[in-house]
Design a protein around this motif. Structure first.
Motif, PDB file in Angstrom:
ATOM      1  N   ASN A  89      17.571  12.042   2.949  1.00 19.66           N
ATOM      2  CA  ASN A  89      17.985  12.095   1.542  1.00 19.66           C
ATOM      3  C   ASN A  89      16.959  11.430   0.626  1.00 19.66           C
ATOM      4  N   VAL A  90      15.683  11.788   0.848  1.00 21.37           N
ATOM      5  CA  VAL A  90      14.614  11.172   0.064  1.00 21.37           C
ATOM      6  C   VAL A  90      13.412  12.116   0.012  1.00 21.37           C
ATOM      7  N   VAL A  91      12.653  12.009  -1.060  1.00 16.20           N
ATOM      8  CA  VAL A  91      11.369  12.686  -1.175  1.00 16.20           C
ATOM      9  C   VAL A  91      10.308  11.596  -1.266  1.00 16.20           C
ATOM     10  N   GLU A  92       9.293  11.689  -0.413  1.00 16.28           N
ATOM     11  CA  GLU A  92       8.307  10.625  -0.302  1.00 16.28           C
ATOM     12  C   GLU A  92       6.924  11.098  -0.739  1.00 16.28           C
ATOM     13  N   LYS A  93       6.229  10.242  -1.479  1.00 15.07           N
ATOM     14  CA  LYS A  93       4.855  10.498  -1.873  1.00 15.07           C
ATOM     15  C   LYS A  93       3.931   9.685  -0.975  1.00 15.07           C
ATOM     16  N   TYR A  94       2.893  10.349  -0.442  1.00 13.81           N
ATOM     17  CA  TYR A  94       1.940   9.679   0.433  1.00 13.81           C
ATOM     18  C   TYR A  94       0.617   9.472  -0.276  1.00 13.81           C
ATOM     19  N   ASP A  95      -0.110   8.458   0.158  1.00 14.57           N
ATOM     20  CA  ASP A  95      -1.396   8.155  -0.467  1.00 14.57           C
ATOM     21  C   ASP A  95      -2.406   9.273  -0.222  1.00 14.57           C
ATOM     22  N   ASN A  96      -3.481   9.239  -0.981  1.00 14.28           N
ATOM     23  CA  ASN A  96      -4.498  10.284  -0.897  1.00 14.28           C
ATOM     24  C   ASN A  96      -5.684   9.902  -0.018  1.00 14.28           C
ATOM     25  N   ASP A  97      -5.638   8.747   0.616  1.00 13.92           N
ATOM     26  CA  ASP A  97      -6.805   8.287   1.375  1.00 13.92           C
ATOM     27  C   ASP A  97      -6.621   8.411   2.882  1.00 13.92           C
ATOM     28  N   ASN A  98      -5.694   9.285   3.293  1.00 14.28           N
ATOM     29  CA  ASN A  98      -5.496   9.597   4.714  1.00 14.28           C
ATOM     30  C   ASN A  98      -4.974   8.432   5.547  1.00 14.28           C
ATOM     31  N   ARG A  99      -4.404   7.413   4.899  1.00 11.02           N
ATOM     32  CA  ARG A  99      -3.811   6.318   5.680  1.00 11.02           C
ATOM     33  C   ARG A  99      -2.364   6.644   6.066  1.00 11.02           C
ATOM     34  N   GLY A 100      -1.810   7.652   5.450  1.00  7.88           N
ATOM     35  CA  GLY A 100      -0.448   8.035   5.785  1.00  7.88           C
ATOM     36  C   GLY A 100       0.602   7.042   5.339  1.00  7.88           C
ATOM     37  N   GLN A 101       0.353   6.356   4.228  1.00  8.92           N
ATOM     38  CA  GLN A 101       1.297   5.365   3.737  1.00  8.92           C
ATOM     39  C   GLN A 101       2.165   5.951   2.625  1.00  8.92           C
ATOM     40  N   VAL A 102       3.466   5.642   2.679  1.00  8.04           N
ATOM     41  CA  VAL A 102       4.370   6.046   1.606  1.00  8.04           C
ATOM     42  C   VAL A 102       4.134   5.117   0.425  1.00  8.04           C
ATOM     43  N   VAL A 103       3.817   5.696  -0.735  1.00  7.97           N
ATOM     44  CA  VAL A 103       3.555   4.880  -1.920  1.00  7.97           C
ATOM     45  C   VAL A 103       4.698   4.955  -2.932  1.00  7.97           C
TER      46      VAL A 103
END
Length: 330
Positions: A89-103
């Motif tokens: 029940n969430v939409v997640e934005k990930y970083d653009n530097d390929n670290r795969g972190q939810v920001v």
């Protein structure tokens, strides 16, 4: 998308109710490495054309298999990827530097498609489950993807199982209602075009069931029918949805194990790239009505084309991984 399947009562992310055997297989494999056993028969896909295999890499690994179900993918104007986690029940934005972190994360009930709108806002379908669909609790949210703490607002409500979505060149939004087996046309001001939707529904009823993924290409919409025994993709003229017709059948005949065509995108060469719940990434040509399999992996939910490289596809999966597929030249 979690979807209503005749043989499964499990709630789905359009696909939540996918074949019970698929879910059992997923639960029975902690790592869920992907490809089927070497001695398992390949699912036939026809009519076929020559197709070189795509190169697959891991993009974003799942944190919790199945519970991380990546229902859909979308990019904002900055090129950041957003992943709809239907079960979470969430939409997640990930970083653009390929670290795969939810920001950034935005709460959305049973999210489906994630699409960048013509106004720069992100639009997300919600209520992407059979239960929400039956109760008319689906709809579309929108929010500013650049905000430090995005606050979603309701763009439209009262829809059925709101699943796939696409904008046309005029800014109208089309949403697949998987329970009612139709396409809702939503004007830029958020009002519903009931007449258009009614005509689309009547035409689709004669072609198959399980409307799921949508992509707009010029004056046409291409729509997948998840429950079609021949894994059908339909072409719907925007000007006259009553003239909807088959664009391509990914399978030559009804299969014991259906392909389950889900989300789709337009990629290199203007071809359609279709993610299937049976684990195939299929390239389809709606002009010649042919298709071929680029990869056979774990059950797929969605496909998105990288904004920086149109030969790089991002694939959502039922397991929760987001895979990268490098598409060979046509």
């Amino acid at each position: 998308m979690p979807r209503r399947r005749p043989e499964a009562a499990v709630p789905q992310s359009d696909r939540r109710g996918r074949v019970a055997g698929v879910v059992a297989l997923m639960l029975g494999s902690a790592a869920f490495a992907g490809p089927a056993a070497a001695d398992a028969p390949e699912t036939p896909v026809a009519p076929t054309v020559s197709c070189s295999p795509a190169k697959l890499l891991m993009g974003l690994p799942t944190r919790t298999p199945l519970l991380d179900w990546s229902e859909n993918l979308g990019f904002d104007a900055s090129g950041a990827i957003w992943v709809a986690r239907n079960f979470g029940n969430v939409v997640e934005k990930y970083d653009n530097d390929n670290r795969g972190q939810v920001v950034t994360s935005v709460p959305v009930t049973s999210p489906g498609a994630v699409r960048l709108g013509p106004d720069g806002l992100m639009y997300v379908t919600f209520g992407n489950s059979p239960i929400s669909g039956a109760a008319k609790q689906g709809g579309v949210l929108r929010f500013d993807p650049n905000a430090a703490d995005p606050r979603p607002e309701v763009f439209v409500s009262g829809l059925g199982q709101a699943n796939g979505a696409a904008f046309d060149a005029d800014g109208n939004l089309y949403v697949a209602d998987s329970v009612s087996n139709t396409i809702e046309r939503i004007r830029r001001d958020g009002t519903l075009d009931a007449d258009w939707t009614d005509r689309a529904g009547k035409a689709l009823a004669a072609l198959g069931s399980g409307t799921d993924g949508i992509v707009a290409v010029g004056d046409l919409l291409y729509v997948t029918l998840l429950e079609s025994p021949t894994a059908r993709v339909v072409a719907v003229p925007i000007a006259d949805p009553a003239q909807a017709s088959p664009a391509v059948d990914l399978a030559a005949a009804p299969l014991t194990s259906p392909l389950l065509p889900d989300d789709l995108a337009v990629g290199p060469g203007g071809f359609l790239y279709v993610a299937t719940g049976s684990g195939q990434l299929v390239r389809a040509d709606p002009v010649t009505h042919t298709s071929c399999t680029l990869a056979s992996v774990e059950p797929l939910t969605s496909v998105a084309v990288s904004p920086s490289d149109n030969r790089l596809l991002l694939l959502g999966t039922e397991n929760g991984d987001v895979l990268k597929a490098h598409v060979p030249p046509v």
